[in-house]
Design an enzyme around this catalytic site. Structure first.
Site, PDB file in Angstrom:
ATOM      1  N   ASN A 163      -7.688  -3.174  14.096  1.00  0.00           N
ATOM      2  CA  ASN A 163      -9.063  -3.458  13.655  1.00  0.00           C
ATOM      3  C   ASN A 163      -9.125  -4.584  12.626  1.00  0.00           C
ATOM      4  O   ASN A 163     -10.144  -4.785  11.983  1.00  0.00           O
ATOM      5  CB  ASN A 163      -9.728  -2.188  13.103  1.00  0.00           C
ATOM      6  CG  ASN A 163      -9.020  -1.662  11.857  1.00  0.00           C
ATOM      7  OD1 ASN A 163      -8.077  -2.265  11.359  1.00  0.00           O
ATOM      8  ND2 ASN A 163      -9.482  -0.529  11.347  1.00  0.00           N
ATOM      9  N   HIS A 179      -7.220  -4.837   9.877  1.00  0.00           N
ATOM     10  CA  HIS A 179      -6.892  -4.540   8.481  1.00  0.00           C
ATOM     11  C   HIS A 179      -5.595  -5.209   8.064  1.00  0.00           C
ATOM     12  O   HIS A 179      -4.680  -5.393   8.866  1.00  0.00           O
ATOM     13  CB  HIS A 179      -6.902  -3.027   8.171  1.00  0.00           C
ATOM     14  CG  HIS A 179      -5.787  -2.209   8.716  1.00  0.00           C
ATOM     15  ND1 HIS A 179      -5.987  -1.104   9.515  1.00  0.00           N
ATOM     16  CD2 HIS A 179      -4.443  -2.289   8.552  1.00  0.00           C
ATOM     17  CE1 HIS A 179      -4.827  -0.554   9.811  1.00  0.00           C
ATOM     18  NE2 HIS A 179      -3.871  -1.249   9.246  1.00  0.00           N
ATOM     19  N   ASP A 190       0.806  -1.224   0.000  1.00  0.00           N
ATOM     20  CA  ASP A 190       0.000   0.000   0.000  1.00  0.00           C
ATOM     21  C   ASP A 190       0.840   1.277   0.000  1.00  0.00           C
ATOM     22  O   ASP A 190       2.067   1.232   0.179  1.00  0.00           O
ATOM     23  CB  ASP A 190      -0.959   0.008   1.210  1.00  0.00           C
ATOM     24  CG  ASP A 190      -0.272  -0.425   2.505  1.00  0.00           C
ATOM     25  OD1 ASP A 190       0.971  -0.391   2.574  1.00  0.00           O
ATOM     26  OD2 ASP A 190      -0.981  -0.797   3.460  1.00  0.00           O
ATOM     27  N   GLU A 233      -9.602  -1.918   5.153  1.00  0.00           N
ATOM     28  CA  GLU A 233     -10.308  -1.666   6.403  1.00  0.00           C
ATOM     29  C   GLU A 233     -11.530  -2.574   6.534  1.00  0.00           C
ATOM     30  O   GLU A 233     -11.994  -3.147   5.547  1.00  0.00           O
ATOM     31  CB  GLU A 233     -10.755  -0.191   6.434  1.00  0.00           C
ATOM     32  CG  GLU A 233      -9.604   0.818   6.384  1.00  0.00           C
ATOM     33  CD  GLU A 233      -8.905   1.003   7.730  1.00  0.00           C
ATOM     34  OE1 GLU A 233      -8.852   0.066   8.540  1.00  0.00           O
ATOM     35  OE2 GLU A 233      -8.386   2.124   7.964  1.00  0.00           O
TER      36      GLU A 233
HETATM   37  C1  GLP Z   1      -0.463   0.187   8.679  1.00  0.00           C
HETATM   38  C2  GLP Z   1      -0.074  -0.565   7.399  1.00  0.00           C
HETATM   39  C3  GLP Z   1      -0.257  -2.064   7.546  1.00  0.00           C
HETATM   40  C4  GLP Z   1       0.331  -2.505   8.868  1.00  0.00           C
HETATM   41  C5  GLP Z   1      -0.439  -1.907  10.018  1.00  0.00           C
HETATM   42  C6  GLP Z   1       0.105  -2.278  11.396  1.00  0.00           C
HETATM   43  O1  GLP Z   1      -1.720   0.747   8.644  1.00  0.00           O
HETATM   44  N1  GLP Z   1      -0.752  -0.131   6.237  1.00  0.00           N
HETATM   45  O2  GLP Z   1       0.342  -2.734   6.454  1.00  0.00           O
HETATM   46  O3  GLP Z   1       0.300  -3.911   8.967  1.00  0.00           O
HETATM   47  O4  GLP Z   1      -0.431  -0.497   9.894  1.00  0.00           O
HETATM   48  O5  GLP Z   1       1.201  -1.501  11.704  1.00  0.00           O
HETATM   49  P1  GLP Z   1       2.185  -1.739  12.911  1.00  0.00           P
HETATM   50  O6  GLP Z   1       3.065  -2.866  12.497  1.00  0.00           O
HETATM   51  O7  GLP Z   1       2.941  -0.454  13.049  1.00  0.00           O
HETATM   52  O8  GLP Z   1       1.352  -2.070  14.095  1.00  0.00           O
END
Ligand code: GLP
Length: 251
Positions: free
Chosen positions: A136, A138, A67, A143
């Site tokens: 959540n 995702h 993304d 989402e």
């Molecule tokens: C972001 C990214 C995801 C990631 C998620 C969790 O929103 N787009 O790909 O897995 O957050 O992030 P973290 O590893 O910092 O908890």
């Protein structure tokens, strides 16, 4: 699903890096799907260290990131292009032209999504997809409520996700409201998937991912239907999950 439970973040990073390195050695022209966020940072550090010490080569590796924020140029330190260059690409011998991240500055974002999806299909799909997980549920930036059949698309970020990522920005107002993300259908076509999770904050998400029902309200739950998923997670994130001895689950 197979679950590898590790002690802490350090072990998580070590285990995940070894997993990736082994796959790269077995298939030097592997197509990797890559994730951003705090969780994989340690993994990438170990991949770099191994490259420097043992010479594992990424010369033929092709990468596709999950993304990118809409509106941030690659030179912005909060863009995922910048993140990937800083945390991985600049330190291994991957060819920059083989690294793909959606262009968050594209003038026609719909076209950009189609082109991105096309590039993934053209190369024959992703061999190993690395995922983190949002609180959540995702995956990528898909989402809750996103269709399980979705392909690369534009998504409006939830308030919760923007809050969770605000730690990287001067304030919440600076967090983009939209992103381009691979779809859930795109992610599910990866031949193999590893999902990384660490820390208490992910407890609820891990419980739903592993023991919960498969529902579009919790996007990561679809992974229960994938044939080749390994979850690498630390004790803190798995503290609410009941696991049988070998860490293998039937679904
Ligand atoms: C972001 C990214 C995801 C990631 C998620 C969790 O929103 N787009 O790909 O897995 O957050 O992030 P973290 O590893 O910092 O908890």
């Amino acid at each position: 699903m197979k679950i590898i439970k590790v002690k802490d973040y350090e072990q998580l990073s070590n285990t995940a890096a070894k997993f990736i390195i082994e796959r790269v050695k077995n298939k030097p022209n592997i197509v990797l799907g890559l994730a951003t966020g705090g969780t994989p940072e340690g993994t990438y550090k170990n991949v770099i260290q191994d490259h420097q010490q043992n010479g594992t080569s990424y010369e033929q590796v092709v990468t596709f990131n999950l993304d990118e924020y809409i509106g941030l140029p690659g030179s912005d330190k909060n863009s995922y292009r910048y993140y990937m260059n800083e945390h991985l690409f600049n330190h291994i011998n991957v060819k920059k032209e083989n690294t793909h991240i959606p262009n968050g500055e594209a003038s026609n974002v719909k076209q950009e999504c189609e082109d991105y999806e096309g590039r993934i299909q053209q190369i024959g799909g992703i061999d190993l997809q690395i995922l983190g997980i949002g609180e959540n549920g995702h995956i990528g930036f898909n989402e809750p409520g996103t269709s399980f059949n979705s392909r690369t698309h534009v998504i409006g970020l939830t308030e919760e996700t923007r809050q969770a990522n605000a730690r990287y920005f001067p304030s919440i107002e600076h967090v983009p409201a939209h992103a381009i993300t691979m779809g859930i259908g795109t992610i599910m076509e990866a031949k193999e998937i590893i999902l990384l999770a660490s820390g208490e904050k992910k407890r609820e998400a891990m419980k739903k991912l592993i023991n919960g029902e498969v529902t579009e309200d919790f996007p990561a739950s679809i992974l229960q239907k994938h044939q080749n998923v390994t979850i690498i997670a630390d004790e803190a994130s798995l503290s609410d999950v009941q696991l049988s001895g070998d860490g293998k689950l039937d679904h």
